[in-house]
Design an enzyme around this catalytic site. Structure first.
Site, PDB file in Angstrom:
ATOM      1  N   GLU C 278      45.567  31.866  30.459  1.00  0.00           N
ATOM      2  CA  GLU C 278      45.660  33.217  29.907  1.00  0.00           C
ATOM      3  C   GLU C 278      45.483  33.196  28.392  1.00  0.00           C
ATOM      4  O   GLU C 278      44.833  34.054  27.807  1.00  0.00           O
ATOM      5  CB  GLU C 278      47.023  33.832  30.284  1.00  0.00           C
ATOM      6  CG  GLU C 278      47.056  35.333  30.241  1.00  0.00           C
ATOM      7  CD  GLU C 278      48.312  35.878  30.935  1.00  0.00           C
ATOM      8  OE1 GLU C 278      48.220  36.189  32.144  1.00  0.00           O
ATOM      9  OE2 GLU C 278      49.367  35.968  30.297  1.00  0.00           O
ATOM     10  N   GLU C 281      41.934  32.831  27.755  1.00  0.00           N
ATOM     11  CA  GLU C 281      41.255  34.095  28.066  1.00  0.00           C
ATOM     12  C   GLU C 281      41.450  35.079  26.909  1.00  0.00           C
ATOM     13  O   GLU C 281      40.516  35.755  26.472  1.00  0.00           O
ATOM     14  CB  GLU C 281      41.800  34.693  29.370  1.00  0.00           C
ATOM     15  CG  GLU C 281      41.094  35.993  29.756  1.00  0.00           C
ATOM     16  CD  GLU C 281      41.719  36.685  30.973  1.00  0.00           C
ATOM     17  OE1 GLU C 281      42.671  36.124  31.566  1.00  0.00           O
ATOM     18  OE2 GLU C 281      41.257  37.788  31.306  1.00  0.00           O
ATOM     19  N   CYS C 298      51.107  38.426  35.657  1.00  0.00           N
ATOM     20  CA  CYS C 298      51.874  37.585  36.582  1.00  0.00           C
ATOM     21  C   CYS C 298      52.892  38.348  37.415  1.00  0.00           C
ATOM     22  O   CYS C 298      53.606  37.749  38.203  1.00  0.00           O
ATOM     23  CB  CYS C 298      52.539  36.437  35.852  1.00  0.00           C
ATOM     24  SG  CYS C 298      53.080  36.878  34.238  1.00  0.00           S
ATOM     25  N   SER C 318      44.559  40.668  32.494  1.00  0.00           N
ATOM     26  CA  SER C 318      44.075  39.287  32.548  1.00  0.00           C
ATOM     27  C   SER C 318      43.655  38.958  33.969  1.00  0.00           C
ATOM     28  O   SER C 318      44.302  39.371  34.934  1.00  0.00           O
ATOM     29  CB  SER C 318      45.204  38.347  32.115  1.00  0.00           C
ATOM     30  OG  SER C 318      44.960  37.056  32.612  1.00  0.00           O
ATOM     31  N   LYS C 357      56.045  39.780  45.598  1.00  0.00           N
ATOM     32  CA  LYS C 357      55.327  38.520  45.823  1.00  0.00           C
ATOM     33  C   LYS C 357      54.977  38.327  47.282  1.00  0.00           C
ATOM     34  O   LYS C 357      54.023  37.631  47.614  1.00  0.00           O
ATOM     35  CB  LYS C 357      56.189  37.333  45.365  1.00  0.00           C
ATOM     36  CG  LYS C 357      56.411  37.271  43.875  1.00  0.00           C
ATOM     37  CD  LYS C 357      55.322  36.509  43.163  1.00  0.00           C
ATOM     38  CE  LYS C 357      55.602  36.485  41.664  1.00  0.00           C
ATOM     39  NZ  LYS C 357      54.390  36.263  40.881  1.00  0.00           N
ATOM     40  N   GLU C 360      51.852  40.101  47.542  1.00  0.00           N
ATOM     41  CA  GLU C 360      50.798  39.401  46.816  1.00  0.00           C
ATOM     42  C   GLU C 360      50.247  38.245  47.659  1.00  0.00           C
ATOM     43  O   GLU C 360      49.036  38.049  47.770  1.00  0.00           O
ATOM     44  CB  GLU C 360      51.339  38.862  45.494  1.00  0.00           C
ATOM     45  CG  GLU C 360      50.287  38.184  44.635  1.00  0.00           C
ATOM     46  CD  GLU C 360      50.874  37.524  43.396  1.00  0.00           C
ATOM     47  OE1 GLU C 360      51.995  36.974  43.477  1.00  0.00           O
ATOM     48  OE2 GLU C 360      50.230  37.552  42.337  1.00  0.00           O
ATOM     49  N   GLU C 365      42.476  38.391  49.282  1.00  0.00           N
ATOM     50  CA  GLU C 365      41.728  37.524  48.362  1.00  0.00           C
ATOM     51  C   GLU C 365      42.506  36.257  47.995  1.00  0.00           C
ATOM     52  O   GLU C 365      41.965  35.368  47.344  1.00  0.00           O
ATOM     53  CB  GLU C 365      41.337  38.291  47.088  1.00  0.00           C
ATOM     54  CG  GLU C 365      42.487  38.780  46.221  1.00  0.00           C
ATOM     55  CD  GLU C 365      42.963  40.183  46.573  1.00  0.00           C
ATOM     56  OE1 GLU C 365      42.787  40.609  47.740  1.00  0.00           O
ATOM     57  OE2 GLU C 365      43.541  40.846  45.692  1.00  0.00           O
ATOM     58  N   CYS C 502      61.650  39.011  35.668  1.00  0.00           N
ATOM     59  CA  CYS C 502      61.854  38.479  37.027  1.00  0.00           C
ATOM     60  C   CYS C 502      63.316  38.142  37.331  1.00  0.00           C
ATOM     61  O   CYS C 502      63.711  38.125  38.492  1.00  0.00           O
ATOM     62  CB  CYS C 502      61.013  37.238  37.248  1.00  0.00           C
ATOM     63  SG  CYS C 502      59.280  37.541  36.942  1.00  0.00           S
TER      64      CYS C 502
END
Ligand SMILES: Cc1cc2nc3c(=O)[nH]c(=O)nc-3n(C[C@H](O)[C@H](O)[C@H](O)COP(=O)(O)O)c2cc1C
Ligand code: SF4
Ligand code: SF4
Ligand code: SF4
Ligand code: SF4
Ligand code: FES
Ligand code: FES
Ligand code: FES
Lengths: 536, 159, 585
Positions: C278, C281, C298, C318, C357, C360, C365, C502
């Site tokens: 990241e 990036e 994230c 990102s 999560k 996710e 994908e 989190c």
């Protein structure tokens, strides 16, 4: 102004409209014209005349003869006999002993009444601002704006002893003073015309019969507390009220009696109408505010009170229609004049709506403190068929039920609560001995279950349980302990519900348990409905 | 049937027009729902979504408001909605018999809609015409002083 | 100030303090149910009612402000009766199946029933019979258990700005529900699970996947690998009876080994990797005029929220996968190759503080390894259940180390679990990578703490890098709205879906309050201080994986395994469309 020999007032209140008064009015106008009487006789559509169950109702002045249940086919006869020949059409005045209203102003009907709130109802054409003005309309507002300071206005209302007519009986002057004191860039006046209390239709008929008195009263309140904006929250079902109010607002604006810089005083006031959408709880002032703000009409927790934090968080006065209708005459005639009516603790008059087993159903205005007996037997003409009185519920479905032993209790905002009931909105439901207490109780409880907003536990769950238990008793499935449970649950709801709905819901059942317990017990212990109403 | 079909749908454009009338103010939600329902007959999921999107408020709120008030319906109803007052003043003067007469005349129970989509029968709280109890409302028209005998005559006007 | 008398004892508090808080000062614990310290006052359950001298009505202590001279009684017969009857009313409509309930022993309603000694319910036991919602891989709703306290409504609207749960209908028919009574899968739900923390009862909970993990552990053909998310090392202790804020990394590793996991590795490793990817990036976007500000990626609850509500801004996010998904992609490629295990035999479990999560991991994908990268996501609460079921006692456990090769991590990764942590970790690396010189001060205090939106400016070479940090979707919304209007003058934004980051994730132990979120976050900063490496780019295992497998940051392998793309989603559920226009008539 032209002079007329006779005025024919055709009631244009909703109950009469339902019975076809418009057709009667048109027929009268045509017939009067056909007979060439249109220079002598004026036909006027007015607001509610009072005896709504007898509609269409017309009154012929100067005699004050009241004709009831008039049909279009009766019109030629009335014109021919009464207006031409001066003879009363006796077949249309009702049976004297039953109706007791041969003459509108006869002592037993209007005689007992004092008309402050209804001063213009049934007298003027509600769609004519000129007629309102001709009867001193907007003079109180002019007086306030030109001769009085806002604080003087509040002082006068305080001195009059006027308390809110929406049910909670809060002193109006005091309420205004809270909002006047609050420091804010914007304040509001709300007129509560959500009238949903079963058995109540006074606000509807005041709005239909004298809409300008509400606009004037609201403007005065606005001046007193420093608000330049008002809303009238009207039940969605009150189509005619909404229409008449709309017209009245336009007329008042056109004449500069609403809008900016009224009477050149620098004071501006605007009024908008908001339509309810079918929720009794929106009559509760904070539920109403939520609804105007576009939300679910769920009452807010108090404090803060609307007076300091109301609509859009701004200081807001919420007043009932009838309360507001009292304002112009109080300011015009002074607080001392107002105090001449009613009782020391509770000055003024009260508008009642009579429903149920009573001969003269409809709208009446009487001095505070009148007894139930006089209302039922003098003004109300007694119970149909001479049947026996069983109980009266005062204050609508959230009020208590009184047995015949309490017929002589004076009715005002402070005495009735001493007997577990309330004056509330002024609804009076009379029931004769043919009705079963349990059956009626079930009907009451169904109402609250249906109308609870569902926000707080005691009311959401409690109303459903009160209904469930009473329904079981009515079905003959009651069990020992049920009455104690009803009592206990009722007490808890009364003290711990968030708003007046949940607090009042147990009132009817608690008074019924107090005064008619044996009838409940018969259903439970003997599986027997003493009146044979319940399908046990 | 044409009226029924028309009244069951509302175009997003029409909703948008109504929203514009109220300057897309979220506090006008109750008025907006009134207007949309008047146009469409009921508040469809599509209409509710359009309103939420136009006012930029959560759609759950619009739905919450729409389901709170009894004058709003999120389901299609008959062309004529007959609302029978079930409160004490009407009850005392025989509302039950009126209900029975209506049910018999229309062949549906309270809460039902006739198969031709013409009538819906439902209870309501006090209509504020208790002076002429028992009373009912058919769409915006009120009828009072009812007797079971008058019921068929009144319904005839709508059939 | 106001002097009030409560149960005969005087206390001085600020005027306007609620009776509840005034009583707390005197050590009087007034029972509550709809009250939540972090959420809007509801005052609807009427459990907390008290008597005030001179008032006929009881008043809710949670809402009623004290006034000078007020005399309050919190324990009179009238008060006790009201509380009990109101509780009885709630219970009479409640399933009362505590023994089968996910909230058994962490339920506020159950605790009240115990506290009041409820032995009899006089009203007929009647359930509403509402359907359960199992439509998402993350959250289960059991509306029959709902006591209509509306805490989740406040959470979902006021705090998380998702506006999913709301009351509909009225009276006894009232339900708190997604619009049109749809499942959570059909509405714009972030699956953040914060409504679970709001809920006092078992009406909302995580989907329980423990059985699938037990099965995998029992399967001799499966090589079961677990990764432990940063925030779990300061929260799992609470599941085992320890107070909040204990750093239990070593015991957690030991416990997982005892449950039978073949390898216990660390999401912190891929958190470091995320920073490298990241950070590069970000530098690339800066250098090449890419889309700025760049927003961190994230937090899967935030990603889903963004896809529903800000599809126009997805290019700001990102492309880095979250550490969980980076780990998943690597465990079945890099690790599999290194360990010589067929990736199809690897069962990859992640221990997460988060319900989103779960969603996710199920995104189509997320199969870049050729297999489902993460097979099962366990929340902290689910792991707590497994540990208790297995009879593992924390106090007896030794401290053990994570397994290689994806077990070594830095302090920068640890603080990922707290709001501002990703930003701080990124700045530590970006600064040094961009300037080639050592950071004068490693701690970025401005981006720490529980303030809703934090801003900072950091000189990196010639550039003043402006950064912002938002936690909780309501705060995120504020920044995103500015961004949409072109007024968000930042280079880099960290967004964490959950308040506190989190550590306050929707899968964390119950209770999770603002206070507890803060305590857990502080523990992570403490862990950071105690670690030998505190900058991601100094992690030797990271250097190794680039050397052995990935090549270079943003390289081809990274692109394939560690980066992803986003999908615009609907803000509103699909509805039947009317046919408009003349033709329809
Ligand atoms: C459930 C409920 C319904 C109410 N309905 C009405 C109503 O229909 N009209 C009204 O004026 N007040 C109603 N009230 C009283 C209002 O809350 C408020 O007290 C009143 O509008 C104040 O006006 P007043 O001071 O002029 O009476 C209701 C209260 C409750 C609790
Ligand atoms: S008392 Fe009833 S109507 Fe009032 S807030 Fe509570 S649930 Fe709503
Ligand atoms: S929600 Fe609470 S009270 Fe209800 S069943 Fe579960 S543990 Fe028991
Ligand atoms: S998971 Fe988050 S977004 Fe979804 S309903 Fe719960 S609080 Fe709202
Ligand atoms: S789901 Fe839970 S938090 Fe939401 S209203 Fe119901 S009980 Fe309260
Ligand atoms: S409405 Fe006509 S008399 Fe009341
Ligand atoms: S009670 Fe039926 S109309 Fe009022
Ligand atoms: S905790 Fe105070 S009313 Fe619910």
């Amino acid at each position: 102004m032209e002079f007329y020999r006779s005025h024919v007032l055709v009631c244009g209140g909703t109950p009469c409209v339902l019975e076809g008064c418009k057709g009667v009015r048109d027929a009268l106008i045509a017939e009067v014209k056909r007979r060439g009487l249109d220079r002598e006789v004026k036909v006027v559509e007015t607001g509610c005349l009072g005896p709504c169950d007898l509609g269409p109702v017309i009154v012929v002045y100067p005699e004050g003869t009241l004709y009831q249940k008039v049909r279009v086919s009766d019109v030629p006869e009335i014109v021919e006999q009464h207006l031409l020949k001066g003879r009363v059409v006796t077949r249309l005045v009702g049976e004297a002993p039953q109706a007791g209203v041969v003459k509108y102003e006869e002592p037993t009907y209007l005689g007992v009444q004092e008309r402050i709130v209804l001063r213009n109802c049934g007298v003027i054409d509600p769609e004519s601002i000129e007629e309102y003005i001709a009867r001193d309309g907007y003079r109180a507002l002019a007086k306030c704006l030109t001769e009085m300071k806002p604080a003087d206005v509040i002082e006068a209302v305080k001195k009059s002893g006027l308390v809110g007519r929406g049910g909670a009986a809060f002193p109006t002057g005091l309420k205004w003073s809270f909002t006047a004191k609050a420091d804010a860039d914007q304040k509001y006046i709300l007129c509560n015309a959500d009238e949903g209390e079963p058995g109540t239709f006074k606000d509807r008929l005041i709005l239909e019969g004298d809409p300008h008195s509400i606009l004037e009263g609201m403007a005065i309140a606005g001046y007193a507390v420093g608000a330049d904006k008002g809303f009238i929250y009207v039940r969605g079902e009150y189509v005619l009220s909404i229409e008449r109010l709309g017209k009245a607002i336009e007329q008042a604006k056109a004449l500069g009696l609403l809008g900016s810089n009224i009477f050149g005083s620098g004071f501006s006031f605007d009024v908008e109408i908001r339509k309810g959408a079918g929720a009794y709880v929106c009559g509760e002032e904070t539920g109403l505010i939520e609804s105007i703000e576009g939300k679910r009409g769920e009452p807010r927790i108090k404090p803060p009170y609307p007076g300091t934090e109301g609509l859009y968080g701004k200081p807001t006065v919420v007043n009932n229609v009838e309360t507001i209708a009292n304002i112009p005459p109080i300011l015009l005639n002074g607080p001392d004049w107002f105090r001449k009516f009613g009782t020391e603790r509770c000055p003024g008059t009260k508008v009642f709506t009579l429903t149920g087993d009573i001969n003269n159903k409809g709208l009446i205005e009487v001095p505070m403190g009148i007894t139930l007996r006089r209302v039922i037997y003098e003004i109300g003409g007694g119970i149909p068929g001479g049947r026996e009185f069983k109980m009266a519920q005062t204050g609508g479905t959230s009020g208590g039920c009184l047995p015949k032993e309490l017929l002589d209790v004076p009715m005002d905002y402070f005495t009735l609560p001493e007997h577990g009931s309330a004056l509330g909105s002024g609804a009076l439901l009379i029931m004769d001995a043919s009705h079963c207490i349990v059956d009626i109780a079930e009907c009451f409880m169904r109402f609250f279950e249906h109308e609870s907003c569902g926000k707080c536990t005691p009311c959401r769950e409690g109303t459903a349980r009160l209904h469930e238990i009473v329904a079981k008793i009515a079905r003959g499935e009651g069990k020992p302990g049920d009455l104690e449970l009803l009592d206990e649950l009722g007490s808890v709801m009364q003290v711990s519900s968030l708003c007046g709905l949940g607090q009042a819901a147990p009132v009817p059942i608690k008074t019924m348990l107090k005064y008619f317990r044996d009838e409940f017990e018969a259903h439970i212990n003997d599986r027997l409905c003493p009146t044979g109403t319940c399908g046990i | 049937m044409e009226t029924a079909a028309k009244s069951a749908s509302i175009c997003p454009a029409k909703v948008s027009e109504i929203l514009a009338k109220y300057s897309r103010r979220p506090d006008a939600l109750v008025s907006i729902l009134h207007d949309v329902q008047k146009e469409a007959g009921y508040l469809s999921e599509e209409a509710i979504t359009e309103i939420a999107s136009g006012l930029d408020i959560p759609v759950s709120k619009v739905y919450g408001v729409a389901t709170f008030y009894t004058l709003f319906s999120t389901k299609p109803k008959g062309q004529y909605v007959i609302r029978v007052c079930e409160n004490a003043p009407c009850h005392v003067l025989g509302a039950k018999a009126i209900v029975e007469a209506l049910e018999k005349e229309l062949g549906i129970p309270m809460g039902g809609t006739t198969s031709d989509g013409k009538f819906t029968l439902e209870y309501t709280s006090c209509l504020g015409v208790c002076g002429v109890a028992p009373a009912i409302m058919i769409n915006e028209a009120v009828y009072g002083n009812l007797t079971p005998e008058r019921v068929p005559l009144i319904l005839k006007e709508y059939k | 100030m106001a002097m009030v008398t409560i149960d005969g004892r005087k206390v001085e508090v600020d005027a306007g303090t609620t009776i509840l808080n005034a009583a707390k000062k005197l050590g009087i614990d007034i029972p509550t149910l709809c009250h939540h310290p972090d959420l809007a006052v509801q005052a609807v359950c009427r459990i907390c009612v008290v008597e005030i001298e001179g008032q006929k009505l009881l008043q809710p202590a949670c809402a009623f402000p004290v006034q000078d001279g007020m005399v309050v009684y919190t324990n009179t017969p009238r008060v006790r009766q009201a509380r009990k009857v109101n509780l009885e009313l709630l219970l009479a409509r409640h399933p009362q199946d505590c023994l089968q309930c996910v909230r058994n022993r962490s339920c506020e309603l159950q605790a009240l029933a115990e506290r009041f000694g409820m032995r009899e319910i006089r009203f007929e036991h009647k359930l509403r019979g509402l359907p359960e919602d199992h439509s998402t891989p993350a959250i289960v709703r059991e509306p029959d258990k709902c006591i209509l306290c509306r805490r989740c409504v406040s959470m979902c609207h006021d705090v998380q700005a998702a506006g999913v749960l709301f009351p509909s209908r009225r009276g006894a028919d009232t339900v708190v529900t997604p619009v049109f009574g749809r499942g959570l899968d059909e509405v714009a739900c972030a699956l953040c699970g914060q409504c679970i923390h709001a809920c006092p009862v078992g009406a909302i909970s995580e989907r329980d996947d423990t059985e699938r993990v037990w099965q995998a552990l029992a399967d001799p053909n499966k090589h079961v690998v677990v990764q432990t998310a940063p925030a779990t090392r300061v929260s799992i202790g609470e599941e085992m009876g320890l107070p909040p804020g204990q750093i239990i990394t070593g015991k957690l590793v030991a416990a997982l080994r005892r449950l039978g996991f073949d390898k216990v590795m660390d999401t912190d490793f891929t958190a470091d990797l995320t920073i490298i990817e990241e950070g590069n990036e970000f530098l690339k976007r800066l250098k090449e005029g890419g889309v700025l500000p760049m927003i961190t990626s994230c937090s899967p609850g935030w990603i889903k929220f963004g896809e529903h509500f800000y599809p126009d801004l997805l290019k700001h996010i990102s492309t880095c996968k979250s550490p969980q998904q980076m780990f998943g992609a690597l465990v079945k490629t890099y690790y599999a190759r290194k360990a010589g295990i067929d990736p199809k035999d690897i069962f990859s479990v992640s221990l997460m503080p988060c319900t989103a999560k779960k969603y996710e991991a199920d995104r189509p994908e997320m199969c870049d390894s050729g297999y489902k990268d993460v097979d099962v996501v366990l929340t902290s609460r689910e792991l707590g259940r497994m540990l208790r079921e297995a009879g593992i006692r924390f106090e007896d456990l030794p401290e053990e180390e994570h397994d290689d090769p994806m077990g070594i991590s830095t302090g920068a990764a640890a603080i990922f679990g707290a709001t501002g942590g990703v930003m701080e970790a990124a700045l530590r690396t970006v600064y040094e990578v961009a300037t080639g010189s050592e950071l004068p001060k490693i701690d970025f205090e401005e981006v720490r703490g529980l303030k809703g939106i934090k801003e900072a400016q950091v000189k990196v070479g010639d550039l003043d890098v402006r950064v912002a940090v938002a936690h909780g979707l309501g705060n995120a919304k504020k920044i995103l709205d500015l961004l949409r209007e072109g007024k968000a003058n930042y280079h880099f934004i960290e967004i964490m879906c959950c308040p506190g980051g989190c550590v306050g994730g929707g899968g964390q132990p119950i209770p999770t309050t603002m206070e507890i979120r803060g305590i857990r976050g502080n523990a992570l900063y403490e862990a950071d201080r105690g670690l030998p490496y505190r900058k991601s780019h100094e992690n030797p295992a990271i250097k190794q994986i680039y050397a052995e497998f990935l090549g270079e940051p943003l390289g081809e392998v990274s692109h394939h395994l560690l980066h992803t793309h986003y999908t615009p989603r609907q803000k509103y559920p699909s509805v039947a469309k009317a046919v408009c226009g003349e033709a329809a008539g």
